[in-house]
Design a protein around this motif. Structure first.
Motif, mmCIF file in Angstrom:
data_model
loop_
_atom_site.group_PDB
_atom_site.id
_atom_site.type_symbol
_atom_site.label_atom_id
_atom_site.label_comp_id
_atom_site.label_asym_id
_atom_site.label_seq_id
_atom_site.Cartn_x
_atom_site.Cartn_y
_atom_site.Cartn_z
ATOM 1 N N ASP A 22 83.897 15.010 77.987
ATOM 2 C CA ASP A 22 83.321 15.445 76.717
ATOM 3 C C ASP A 22 81.885 15.913 76.945
ATOM 4 N N LYS A 23 81.624 17.178 76.636
ATOM 5 C CA LYS A 23 80.304 17.746 76.921
ATOM 6 C C LYS A 23 79.202 17.071 76.109
ATOM 7 N N GLU A 24 79.462 16.773 74.843
ATOM 8 C CA GLU A 24 78.434 16.136 74.005
ATOM 9 C C GLU A 24 78.024 14.778 74.578
ATOM 10 N N GLU A 25 79.004 14.002 74.974
ATOM 11 C CA GLU A 25 78.722 12.682 75.540
ATOM 12 C C GLU A 25 77.948 12.818 76.855
ATOM 13 N N ALA A 26 78.331 13.798 77.665
ATOM 14 C CA ALA A 26 77.657 14.024 78.947
ATOM 15 C C ALA A 26 76.199 14.435 78.731
ATOM 16 N N VAL A 27 75.969 15.280 77.741
ATOM 17 C CA VAL A 27 74.600 15.723 77.443
ATOM 18 C C VAL A 27 73.746 14.537 76.992
ATOM 19 N N LYS A 28 74.350 13.605 76.256
ATOM 20 C CA LYS A 28 73.612 12.423 75.809
ATOM 21 C C LYS A 28 73.309 11.481 76.974
ATOM 22 N N ARG A 29 74.201 11.418 77.954
ATOM 23 C CA ARG A 29 74.019 10.510 79.088
ATOM 24 C C ARG A 29 73.064 11.052 80.142
ATOM 25 N N LEU A 30 72.970 12.361 80.265
ATOM 26 C CA LEU A 30 72.202 12.967 81.360
ATOM 27 C C LEU A 30 70.752 12.487 81.435
ATOM 28 N N PRO A 31 69.978 12.451 80.341
ATOM 29 C CA PRO A 31 68.575 12.019 80.473
ATOM 30 C C PRO A 31 68.430 10.598 81.016
ATOM 31 N N LYS A 32 69.337 9.717 80.619
ATOM 32 C CA LYS A 32 69.263 8.338 81.106
ATOM 33 C C LYS A 32 69.535 8.272 82.610
ATOM 34 N N VAL A 33 70.529 9.026 83.061
ATOM 35 C CA VAL A 33 70.868 9.032 84.484
ATOM 36 C C VAL A 33 69.741 9.672 85.298
ATOM 37 N N VAL A 34 69.186 10.751 84.799
ATOM 38 C CA VAL A 34 68.068 11.412 85.492
ATOM 39 C C VAL A 34 66.881 10.461 85.596
ATOM 40 N N LYS A 83 70.014 15.482 90.815
ATOM 41 C CA LYS A 83 69.737 15.974 89.460
ATOM 42 C C LYS A 83 70.211 17.412 89.296
ATOM 43 N N SER A 84 70.000 18.224 90.312
ATOM 44 C CA SER A 84 70.407 19.621 90.258
ATOM 45 C C SER A 84 71.922 19.740 90.154
ATOM 46 N N LYS A 85 72.636 18.983 90.966
ATOM 47 C CA LYS A 85 74.102 19.039 90.945
ATOM 48 C C LYS A 85 74.654 18.535 89.629
ATOM 49 N N LEU A 86 74.045 17.481 89.067
ATOM 50 C CA LEU A 86 74.512 16.966 87.787
ATOM 51 C C LEU A 86 74.285 17.991 86.674
ATOM 52 N N ALA A 87 73.128 18.628 86.690
ATOM 53 C CA ALA A 87 72.844 19.639 85.660
ATOM 54 C C ALA A 87 73.795 20.822 85.800
ATOM 55 N N GLY A 88 74.065 21.225 87.018
ATOM 56 C CA GLY A 88 74.999 22.328 87.243
ATOM 57 C C GLY A 88 76.395 21.993 86.804
#
Length: 83
Positions: free
Chosen positions: A40-52, A73-78
Motif C-alpha cells: 500500500d503506497k499510502e502506508e509506505a509513504v507514512k512509514r518512510l520518514p520513520k525508517v529514514v 535511503k536512496s533505494k527505499l525512496a526509489g
C-alpha cells in the motif's frame, strides 16, 4: 584473560555496547524489510520518514557507514516511487 582492572572494565563496556548496537541495527533492518514488503503506497509513504530517521541515527552513531545509510535511503525512496 585481562590482567588489569581497566581491561576488565573495557571488556564489560564493549559487550554492553555490542548488544546495544546489535539491537538497534536489527530493529532498523526489520523496519526496512517491512517497508520493502509494503504494497500500500499510502502506508509506505507514512512509514518512510520513520525508517529514514532510524537509518540516520545508526549512521550518526557509526553503527553503519554513512554511505551505506545514503544507499539504503536512496533505494527505499526509489522503490517507493515505483509503487
Amino acid at each position: 584473560m585481562a590482567n588489569h582492572k581497566s581491561a576488565l572494565k573495557r571488556i564489560r563496556q564493549n559487550e554492553k555496547r555490542r548488544v546495544h548496537n546489535r539491537y538497534y541495527a536489527k530493529t532498523t533492518r526489520n523496519a526496512i524489510r517491512d517497508l520493502r514488503n509494503e504494497t500500500d503506497k499510502e502506508e509506505a509513504v507514512k512509514r518512510l520518514p520513520k525508517v529514514v530517521s532510524m537509518i540516520d541515527k545508526l549512521a550518526k552513531k557509526n553503527i553503519i557507514h554513512k554511505n551505506k545509510a545514503a544507499n539504503l535511503k536512496s533505494k527505499l525512496a526509489g522503490q517507493l516511487s515505483s509503487l
